[in-house]
Design a protein around this motif. Structure first.
Motif, short mmCIF file in Angstrom:
data_model
loop_
_atom_site.label_atom_id
_atom_site.label_comp_id
_atom_site.label_asym_id
_atom_site.label_seq_id
_atom_site.Cartn_x
_atom_site.Cartn_y
_atom_site.Cartn_z
N GLU A 1 38.63 37.81 39.53
CA GLU A 1 39.11 36.47 39.85
C GLU A 1 40.44 36.21 39.14
O GLU A 1 40.73 36.79 38.08
CB GLU A 1 38.08 35.43 39.41
CG GLU A 1 36.73 35.55 40.10
CD GLU A 1 36.79 35.11 41.56
OE1 GLU A 1 37.79 34.44 41.93
OE2 GLU A 1 35.86 35.44 42.31
N GLU A 2 41.23 35.31 39.71
CA GLU A 2 42.50 34.97 39.08
C GLU A 2 42.28 34.36 37.70
O GLU A 2 43.12 34.50 36.81
CB GLU A 2 43.26 33.98 39.96
CG GLU A 2 44.66 33.65 39.44
CD GLU A 2 45.44 32.76 40.38
OE1 GLU A 2 46.18 31.90 39.88
OE2 GLU A 2 45.28 32.91 41.61
N SER A 3 41.12 33.71 37.51
CA SER A 3 40.84 33.10 36.22
C SER A 3 40.79 34.15 35.11
O SER A 3 41.12 33.86 33.95
CB SER A 3 39.52 32.34 36.27
OG SER A 3 38.46 33.21 36.63
#
Length: 492
Positions: free
Chosen positions: A73-75
């Motif tokens: 995920e980008e997180s």
């Protein structure tokens, strides 16, 4: 040595920035003598960013480097960027190394040098092969090298955009091999008042040392130290320079600033504008022998494959370089605009240069990305009287004397204060003394660079007495018209 033999593999590469050492092969990060603990992914991310320092790397690019075969995920990327910032950033000085460029990605914005592991050179030595050529600065660099042999402190001084940082970078690369401890580069641009010594001591591997503790560690150190961007922390930089000059005889210090430090042991090297082609030049090949034309043409060709020059362009090239006063930053910014507006388009809009010349290298410091920002930085460091004087002097579009300057600033009996402010503007590189032989009847003459004058004209409107300034200028011109100047008399 072949080009191939000069290329270092990433495994043997060591990167250095502000006292940090990143050893790619050993997968380690240290600051001074202390290890900085990072997780494996955060370290991979740092390596990817530092290897392409100054460039904006997209999130997809970074994810493919750090997680090559895993969907994340980008997180996760944001978490690791936050971890890096926590490990690197200096809350005391506000120094940040990883910039987030909205909609594009991340960029490492620290000043990075590199070295091969096991090299005898200092970790902070900048590789000569990585530095761009410096048009027209060969004699300056030779003079600087001579100065370093006998002067403890050399200050490279000049107006905004004159190439002080680039000259210092080249000087560091050329002269570092002559010092047993190599060289260190310390950028003070983000340092606030009270933080100079802390920033320098951290970069030298002595974090937290104050001046009385730092200087003894440097007493017998054979080192070349560069302090870049000193003008906004001049008092602190001067105190450090004076202590080094007095107590560290083997250390040599190069400072870049828009005004001298004025300390014992300092020798000032003022950067002059790049020379434009003389009027006798007729061919492009001849014109390219002048550094101002060579720089503009090289940058314009780099901006677009469609930019072509020939002999018919020589008069326009010469005039553009003259109107831009041979200032490297102005020439580079103008070159980037060439594909959009053309050479004649640039010449047709001199009054709009502060608006037109705004696109610079994205990796450059903000104040080096436009003429307005570059002059804004200097203007912001002036006191109220210096600002009023600079704005008033915008009415002169030709060289003027100290007497004429005082006459137009304001109706005031305090002539001495105004004269002192004019001379301080000379020290701060916002006002240029005319070359020897161009004296007026009233004495030494001064002038504003064209780009500085355009900036000052805009600021003149902020004066409540701007109409009075123009009226006093008209009266001064009438006074001067009553007797020819020495230059005019010589021309008769």
């Amino acid at each position: 040595m072949s080009r191939a033999s000069m290329v270092m593999t990433s495994e043997s590469q060591v990167y250095v920035f502000d006292g940090f050492t990143l050893d790619v092969g050993r997968r380690s990060l240290s600051r001074g003598n202390e290890d900085v603990v990072l997780g494996s992914r955060a370290l991979d991310l740092l390596i990817a960013l530092v290897e392409q320092a100054g460039e904006v790397l997209s999130r997809d690019h970074l994810v493919s480097r750090v997680w090559p075969s895993t969907f994340v995920e980008e997180s996760s990327l944001r978490v690791h960027v936050a971890a890096l910032r926590k490990a690197l950033d200096d809350s005391a000085t506000g120094r940040r190394y990883i910039a987030n460029v909205p909609g594009r990605g991340y960029s490492f914005v620290g000043q990075v040098s590199r070295q091969r592991r096991g090299s005898a050179a200092s970790p902070a030595e900048v590789e000569r092969s990585m530095l761009p050529p410096l048009a027209g600065r060969e004699s300056t660099l030779a003079t600087l090298a001579t100065m370093l042999q006998r002067c403890p402190v050399v200050s490279i001084v000049g107006p905004a955009g004159m190439g002080k940082t680039s000259t210092a970078q080249r000087a560091l690369a050329l002269n570092a091999p002559g010092f047993s401890r190599g060289a260190r580069w310390v950028d003070l641009s983000q340092v606030r008042g009270g933080g100079v010594v802390a920033h320098v001591s951290g970069a030298l591997g002595w974090p937290g040392a104050d001046l009385p503790r730092l200087i003894p560690t440097l007493r017998d150190t054979d080192l070349l130290l560069v302090l870049d961007n000193c003008e906004h922390v001049l008092e602190e930089a001067a105190a450090l320079a004076e202590a080094i000059a007095a107590q560290a005889p083997r250390l040599r210090l190069i400072c870049t600033s828009r005004e001298p430090l004025n300390v014992a042991g300092e020798h000032v090297l003022r950067l002059e504008p790049l020379a434009a082609a003389p009027g006798t030049v007729r061919t492009l090949a001849e014109a390219l022998q002048s550094p101002a034309v060579a720089l503009f043409v090289e940058r314009a060709r780099a901006a677009s494959d469609n930019v072509v020059f020939d002999d018919t362009d020589v008069p326009d090239l010469r005039e553009l370089c003259r109107q831009l006063d041979g200032v490297p930053l102005a020439l580079e910014l103008a070159a980037w605009r060439m594909p959009a507006v053309g050479l004649k388009g640039l010449l047709a809009r001199p009054d709009d240069w502060l608006l037109l010349l705004t696109r610079g290298r994205r990796g450059a410091q903000l104040r080096h990305q436009s003429l307005r920002a570059a002059i804004d930085w200097s203007y912001g460091l002036l006191d109220d009287l210096e600002r009023r004087v600079l704005r008033s002097l915008a009415v002169f579009d030709a060289p003027f004397s100290l007497t004429s300057a005082v006459a137009v600033v304001e109706r005031s009996p305090d002539t001495a204060s105004i004269e002192d402010a004019v001379l301080r503007l000379v020290d701060k590189s916002l006002l240029q003394p005319c070359p020897q032989g161009c004296e007026l009847d009233d004495g030494t003459c001064y002038r504003l660079l064209n780009t500085t004058r355009l900036y000052a004209v805009e600021r003149l409107a902020e004066l409540p007495d701007d109409g009075g300034v123009r009226a006093r200028h008209a009266l001064e011109l009438q006074r001067l018209a009553g007797r020819p100047s020495a230059m005019a008399a010589a021309a008769m």
